[in-house]
Design a protein around this motif. Structure first.
Motif, PDB file in Angstrom:
ATOM      1  N   LEU A 290       0.821  -1.202   0.000  1.00  0.00           N
ATOM      2  CA  LEU A 290       0.000   0.000   0.000  1.00  0.00           C
ATOM      3  C   LEU A 290       0.863   1.263   0.000  1.00  0.00           C
ATOM      4  O   LEU A 290       1.550   1.530  -0.963  1.00  0.00           O
ATOM      5  N   GLU A 291       0.869   2.012   1.084  1.00  0.00           N
ATOM      6  CA  GLU A 291       1.480   3.336   1.097  1.00  0.00           C
ATOM      7  C   GLU A 291       2.984   3.281   1.399  1.00  0.00           C
ATOM      8  O   GLU A 291       3.416   2.496   2.249  1.00  0.00           O
ATOM      9  N   PRO A 292       3.795   4.135   0.755  1.00  0.00           N
ATOM     10  CA  PRO A 292       5.196   4.270   1.168  1.00  0.00           C
ATOM     11  C   PRO A 292       5.272   4.720   2.625  1.00  0.00           C
ATOM     12  O   PRO A 292       4.495   5.577   3.060  1.00  0.00           O
ATOM     13  N   GLU A 293       6.186   4.132   3.388  1.00  0.00           N
ATOM     14  CA  GLU A 293       6.326   4.501   4.798  1.00  0.00           C
ATOM     15  C   GLU A 293       7.788   4.768   5.125  1.00  0.00           C
ATOM     16  O   GLU A 293       8.699   4.256   4.469  1.00  0.00           O
ATOM     17  N   PHE A 294       7.980   5.565   6.177  1.00  0.00           N
ATOM     18  CA  PHE A 294       9.309   6.054   6.534  1.00  0.00           C
ATOM     19  C   PHE A 294       9.469   6.057   8.049  1.00  0.00           C
ATOM     20  O   PHE A 294       8.492   5.968   8.791  1.00  0.00           O
ATOM     21  N   LEU A 295      10.724   6.172   8.497  1.00  0.00           N
ATOM     22  CA  LEU A 295      11.050   6.339   9.903  1.00  0.00           C
ATOM     23  C   LEU A 295      11.705   7.702  10.093  1.00  0.00           C
ATOM     24  O   LEU A 295      12.526   8.129   9.283  1.00  0.00           O
ATOM     25  N   VAL A 296      11.336   8.392  11.179  1.00  0.00           N
ATOM     26  CA  VAL A 296      11.879   9.716  11.436  1.00  0.00           C
ATOM     27  C   VAL A 296      12.171   9.841  12.928  1.00  0.00           C
ATOM     28  O   VAL A 296      11.414   9.337  13.760  1.00  0.00           O
ATOM     29  N   PRO A 297      13.275  10.478  13.317  1.00  0.00           N
ATOM     30  CA  PRO A 297      13.556  10.686  14.742  1.00  0.00           C
ATOM     31  C   PRO A 297      12.464  11.534  15.396  1.00  0.00           C
ATOM     32  O   PRO A 297      11.930  12.463  14.784  1.00  0.00           O
ATOM     33  N   THR A 298      12.144  11.220  16.636  1.00  0.00           N
ATOM     34  CA  THR A 298      11.069  11.931  17.335  1.00  0.00           C
ATOM     35  C   THR A 298      11.627  13.174  18.034  1.00  0.00           C
ATOM     36  O   THR A 298      11.616  13.285  19.263  1.00  0.00           O
ATOM     37  N   VAL A 299      12.106  14.099  17.233  1.00  0.00           N
ATOM     38  CA  VAL A 299      12.629  15.363  17.761  1.00  0.00           C
ATOM     39  C   VAL A 299      11.450  16.291  18.080  1.00  0.00           C
ATOM     40  O   VAL A 299      10.318  16.071  17.630  1.00  0.00           O
ATOM     41  N   PRO A 300      11.677  17.345  18.878  1.00  0.00           N
ATOM     42  CA  PRO A 300      10.622  18.348  19.071  1.00  0.00           C
ATOM     43  C   PRO A 300      10.178  18.922  17.723  1.00  0.00           C
ATOM     44  O   PRO A 300      10.983  19.073  16.804  1.00  0.00           O
ATOM     45  N   LEU A 301       8.901  19.245  17.637  1.00  0.00           N
ATOM     46  CA  LEU A 301       8.383  19.790  16.378  1.00  0.00           C
ATOM     47  C   LEU A 301       9.087  21.081  15.991  1.00  0.00           C
ATOM     48  O   LEU A 301       9.168  21.413  14.803  1.00  0.00           O
ATOM     49  N   SER A 302       9.615  21.797  16.973  1.00  0.00           N
ATOM     50  CA  SER A 302      10.313  23.046  16.680  1.00  0.00           C
ATOM     51  C   SER A 302      11.591  22.812  15.877  1.00  0.00           C
ATOM     52  O   SER A 302      12.125  23.749  15.276  1.00  0.00           O
ATOM     53  N   GLU A 303      12.067  21.568  15.838  1.00  0.00           N
ATOM     54  CA  GLU A 303      13.285  21.261  15.085  1.00  0.00           C
ATOM     55  C   GLU A 303      12.974  20.733  13.687  1.00  0.00           C
ATOM     56  O   GLU A 303      13.895  20.387  12.946  1.00  0.00           O
ATOM     57  N   LEU A 304      11.709  20.683  13.323  1.00  0.00           N
ATOM     58  CA  LEU A 304      11.293  20.327  11.971  1.00  0.00           C
ATOM     59  C   LEU A 304      10.930  21.593  11.216  1.00  0.00           C
ATOM     60  O   LEU A 304      10.877  22.687  11.788  1.00  0.00           O
ATOM     61  N   CYS A 305      10.630  21.456   9.951  1.00  0.00           N
ATOM     62  CA  CYS A 305      10.314  22.610   9.110  1.00  0.00           C
ATOM     63  C   CYS A 305       8.845  22.569   8.683  1.00  0.00           C
ATOM     64  O   CYS A 305       8.297  21.492   8.434  1.00  0.00           O
ATOM     65  N   ASP A 306       8.243  23.761   8.581  1.00  0.00           N
ATOM     66  CA  ASP A 306       6.898  23.907   8.016  1.00  0.00           C
ATOM     67  C   ASP A 306       5.925  22.920   8.669  1.00  0.00           C
ATOM     68  O   ASP A 306       5.316  22.087   8.010  1.00  0.00           O
ATOM     69  N   VAL A 307       5.754  23.035   9.980  1.00  0.00           N
ATOM     70  CA  VAL A 307       4.934  22.091  10.744  1.00  0.00           C
ATOM     71  C   VAL A 307       3.525  22.643  10.918  1.00  0.00           C
ATOM     72  O   VAL A 307       3.328  23.826  11.201  1.00  0.00           O
ATOM     73  N   ALA A 308       2.539  21.781  10.743  1.00  0.00           N
ATOM     74  CA  ALA A 308       1.145  22.123  11.040  1.00  0.00           C
ATOM     75  C   ALA A 308       0.453  20.872  11.549  1.00  0.00           C
ATOM     76  O   ALA A 308       0.823  19.756  11.198  1.00  0.00           O
ATOM     77  N   GLN A 309      -0.580  21.053  12.378  1.00  0.00           N
ATOM     78  CA  GLN A 309      -1.269  19.899  12.949  1.00  0.00           C
ATOM     79  C   GLN A 309      -2.713  20.232  13.253  1.00  0.00           C
ATOM     80  O   GLN A 309      -3.112  21.389  13.354  1.00  0.00           O
ATOM     81  N   CYS A 310      -3.507  19.181  13.385  1.00  0.00           N
ATOM     82  CA  CYS A 310      -4.877  19.290  13.862  1.00  0.00           C
ATOM     83  C   CYS A 310      -5.204  17.998  14.591  1.00  0.00           C
ATOM     84  O   CYS A 310      -4.493  16.994  14.462  1.00  0.00           O
ATOM     85  N   SER A 311      -6.257  17.987  15.389  1.00  0.00           N
ATOM     86  CA  SER A 311      -6.665  16.773  16.087  1.00  0.00           C
ATOM     87  C   SER A 311      -8.156  16.573  15.919  1.00  0.00           C
ATOM     88  O   SER A 311      -8.912  17.523  15.692  1.00  0.00           O
ATOM     89  N   PHE A 312      -8.576  15.319  16.034  1.00  0.00           N
ATOM     90  CA  PHE A 312      -9.977  14.973  15.807  1.00  0.00           C
ATOM     91  C   PHE A 312     -10.270  13.624  16.446  1.00  0.00           C
ATOM     92  O   PHE A 312      -9.361  12.885  16.825  1.00  0.00           O
TER      93      PHE A 312
END
Length: 328
Positions: A290-312
């Motif tokens: 199915l979908e391509p998947e990846f692994l990423v270090p769980t750094v604070p979001l402030s150390e990533l770029c162009d971050v946005a989020q929502c919850s539901f």
């Protein structure tokens, strides 16, 4: 008359040129930002409206966003992740747990988010109204029991976070090689155990390791107080105490206790679930890639770029809730 006609033609040409510039400026302003995509997802999937039809402007914006995302280029490389949060909570890292890596999806899956999850695996002929976000969770390897536990039993919301990678958080392909790289970077003392048993991990389904340990790995995952809910340190303590006979996989393809405990550590700490097969794509229970998947270090979001989020609140189908409620 000829001069008037020529002047009118020149005026029309200038008008067309101005329109072309406006269109070009509009296209540039629609470089797909995570904030714009999150807003579109919220408007289309999560906000109740008297009218279910999107405006013509919203449809055109989505078309342009999809067109840009389907092209190649650094400005279209967006990753995302679904995870659970407390009601109306917000993430400060990519996961609410203490583990050092998390799974994420890529721009191909973001395209599905913007196209109402069309073509997503998991839609059923007898369930035409199943929610697109639930279908997308199935595409990403989430299992019904896990979603029921988190959403219904634990009362958690689901967060969607979109981001671009940074030097502090390079994205790895979710392959067996990518897993080894993640271990080298964050769990170096676990690498020898991984190398010793990688053939068993490739060969056997999860239930083989569960039988040897005597417990369902999913139950361990949802019970943080369980003695086998390994941290990095507790895993190393457990395997270092094993005897020589408990370390080596038999030639008849049976697995050792060390292999089973190592697989459990990968399950709890890296979330290599039953459907993980190490080819860089999620897999359905029927074996479909199915979908391509990846692994990423769980750094604070402030150390990533162009971050946005929502919850539901994840909209589970009634049949899923009924099945697990009836089975207690």
């Amino acid at each position: 008359p000829r001069q008037k006609k020529k002047k009118k033609k020149q005026t029309n040409q200038r008008k067309i040129q101005r329109q072309d510039r406006d269109i070009g400026d509009s296209a540039m302003s629609l470089i797909p930002t995570t904030e714009r995509i999150i807003q579109w997802v919220s408007d289309q999937y999560l906000v109740e409206s008297e009218s279910s039809e999107a405006s013509s402007a919203a449809i055109e914006e989505r078309r342009l966003l999809l067109q840009r995302l389907r092209s190649s280029g650094d400005d279209t490389t967006i990753y995302g992740r679904f995870t659970t949060v407390q009601r109306a909570g917000r993430l400060t890292t990519l996961t609410t747990s203490s583990r050092r890596y998390a799974f994420c999806f890529g721009s191909d899956t973001v395209v599905k988010l913007l196209s109402n999850c069309e073509g997503a695996w998991g839609s059923r002929d007898h369930e035409p109204e199943v929610h697109p976000l639930y279908r997308l969770h199935l595409c990403l390897g989430f299992e019904d029991e896990h979603m029921y536990r988190e959403t219904v039993l634990n009362g958690l919301d689901t967060a969607l976070v979109l981001f671009r990678p940074s030097e502090r958080a390079p994205v790895l392909p979710a392959t067996w090689a990518g897993v080894r790289t993640a271990l080298e970077l964050s769990y170096p003392e676990a690498v020898p155990y991984y190398d010793r048993h990688i053939a068993s991990f490739r060969r056997h389904r999860l239930n083989v390791f569960e039988r040897l340990v005597g417990v369902r790995f999913l139950d361990v995952l949802h019970t943080p107080a369980h003695p086998l809910h390994f941290s990095y340190g507790s895993f190393l303590s457990m395997v270092s105490a094993l005897t020589a006979a408990e370390r080596v996989d038999d030639e008849d393809a049976s697995v050792s206790e060390e292999a089973a405990y190592t697989r459990l550590f990968l399950y709890v700490e890296l979330r290599l679930m039953d459907l993980f097969h190490g080819e860089g794509r999620t897999m359905s229970p029927d074996g479909l890639l199915l979908e391509p998947e990846f692994l990423v270090p769980t750094v604070p979001l402030s150390e990533l770029c162009d971050v946005a989020q929502c919850s539901f609140r994840l909209p589970l189908p009634d049949r899923v809730i009924q099945v697990y409620q009836s089975s207690n």
